[in-house]
Scaffold this motif. Structure first.
Motif, PDB file in Angstrom:
ATOM      1  N   ASP A   1       0.820  -1.222   0.000  1.00 54.11           N
ATOM      2  CA  ASP A   1       0.000   0.000   0.000  1.00 54.11           C
ATOM      3  C   ASP A   1       0.848   1.265   0.000  1.00 54.11           C
ATOM      4  O   ASP A   1       0.504   2.247  -0.655  1.00 54.11           O
ATOM      5  N   ALA A   2       1.942   1.245   0.726  1.00 51.48           N
ATOM      6  CA  ALA A   2       2.795   2.436   0.807  1.00 51.48           C
ATOM      7  C   ALA A   2       3.368   2.772  -0.570  1.00 51.48           C
ATOM      8  O   ALA A   2       3.369   3.945  -0.983  1.00 51.48           O
ATOM      9  N   LYS A   3       3.814   1.773  -1.290  1.00 55.52           N
ATOM     10  CA  LYS A   3       4.355   2.023  -2.624  1.00 55.52           C
ATOM     11  C   LYS A   3       3.238   2.495  -3.564  1.00 55.52           C
ATOM     12  O   LYS A   3       3.462   3.359  -4.417  1.00 55.52           O
ATOM     13  N   ASP A   4       2.043   1.930  -3.405  1.00 54.78           N
ATOM     14  CA  ASP A   4       0.911   2.363  -4.227  1.00 54.78           C
ATOM     15  C   ASP A   4       0.584   3.835  -3.995  1.00 54.78           C
ATOM     16  O   ASP A   4       0.236   4.564  -4.930  1.00 54.78           O
ATOM     17  N   ILE A   5       0.677   4.281  -2.745  1.00 54.48           N
ATOM     18  CA  ILE A   5       0.427   5.692  -2.430  1.00 54.48           C
ATOM     19  C   ILE A   5       1.423   6.575  -3.180  1.00 54.48           C
ATOM     20  O   ILE A   5       1.049   7.588  -3.781  1.00 54.48           O
ATOM     21  N   LEU A   6       2.676   6.188  -3.162  1.00 53.50           N
ATOM     22  CA  LEU A   6       3.709   6.973  -3.852  1.00 53.50           C
ATOM     23  C   LEU A   6       3.488   6.981  -5.366  1.00 53.50           C
ATOM     24  O   LEU A   6       3.633   8.013  -6.022  1.00 53.50           O
ATOM     25  N   LYS A   7       3.115   5.829  -5.922  1.00 50.73           N
ATOM     26  CA  LYS A   7       2.870   5.760  -7.367  1.00 50.73           C
ATOM     27  C   LYS A   7       1.667   6.620  -7.760  1.00 50.73           C
ATOM     28  O   LYS A   7       1.710   7.322  -8.772  1.00 50.73           O
ATOM     29  N   ARG A   8       0.589   6.555  -6.978  1.00 52.24           N
ATOM     30  CA  ARG A   8      -0.598   7.362  -7.279  1.00 52.24           C
ATOM     31  C   ARG A   8      -0.287   8.850  -7.204  1.00 52.24           C
ATOM     32  O   ARG A   8      -0.852   9.648  -7.945  1.00 52.24           O
ATOM     33  N   MET A   9       0.610   9.218  -6.302  1.00 57.92           N
ATOM     34  CA  MET A   9       0.993  10.617  -6.164  1.00 57.92           C
ATOM     35  C   MET A   9       1.598  11.115  -7.483  1.00 57.92           C
ATOM     36  O   MET A   9       1.235  12.174  -7.986  1.00 57.92           O
ATOM     37  N   VAL A  10       2.491  10.350  -8.081  1.00 56.64           N
ATOM     38  CA  VAL A  10       3.142  10.743  -9.337  1.00 56.64           C
ATOM     39  C   VAL A  10       2.169  10.623 -10.504  1.00 56.64           C
ATOM     40  O   VAL A  10       2.128  11.489 -11.381  1.00 56.64           O
TER      41      VAL A  10
END
Length: 160
Positions: free
Chosen positions: A17-26
């Motif tokens: 989930d943490a990596k998904d949050i970062l990807k969605r941000m970009v």
């Protein structure tokens, strides 16, 4: 270390989930900013904020009953400060009728009866009028009790 480097470090250290949050941000068009990514993590993973919010709401919606008339003013003031904190911190505000209902729930039987006899509820008095009446009534009653104690035992015939 620049902003992109911090973002890259976060991506390399996270998964799920943490990596998904970062990807969605970009993907949403934001710059890859490591500080903003950390802020998203804190907002998303901060479990104390939800429980703190509920605890604060409970404190305002279900305040302690007023046990001593001498404390009426301070208890009501403390409760109003808690309600103001909810308004500023969470953007939630009690309606005037809710404030009146909660205030009436805080009162003991005699104070509650005095407010009802005054017609505060029936005549749709504003919350501030009910509050001022309750505080004034409690102060007057307390001062009458002190006067009665002061004159107790005084014999008016003998002048003692």
């Amino acid at each position: 270390m620049c902003i992109r480097d911090r973002y890259g470090l976060l991506v390399s250290l996270t998964d799920g989930d943490a990596k998904d949050i970062l990807k969605r941000m970009v993907e949403s068009g934001e710059k890859p900013d490591g500080f903003r990514g950390l802020a998203y993590f804190q907002r998303r993973c901060d479990t104390s904020s939800a429980s703190e919010m509920l605890r604060n709401f409970h404190k305002v919606l279900f305040p302690k009953r007023i046990a001593s008339w001498a404390e009426v003013g301070s208890i009501i003031s403390r409760w109003e400060l808690d309600a103001a904190a909810i308004r500023s911190k969470y953007g939630e505000e009690l309606s005037p009728n809710m404030k009146s209902a909660i205030l009436l729930g805080m009162l003991d039987e005699e104070l509650h009866r005095a407010v009802l006899q005054r017609g505060a509820v029936r005549d749709s008095m504003a919350y501030s009028e009910i509050r001022d009446f309750v505080i004034g009534y409690a102060k007057d009653s307390e001062s009458r009790k002190w006067e009665a104690k002061a004159y107790k035992g005084l014999n008016p015939v003998e002048g003692r």
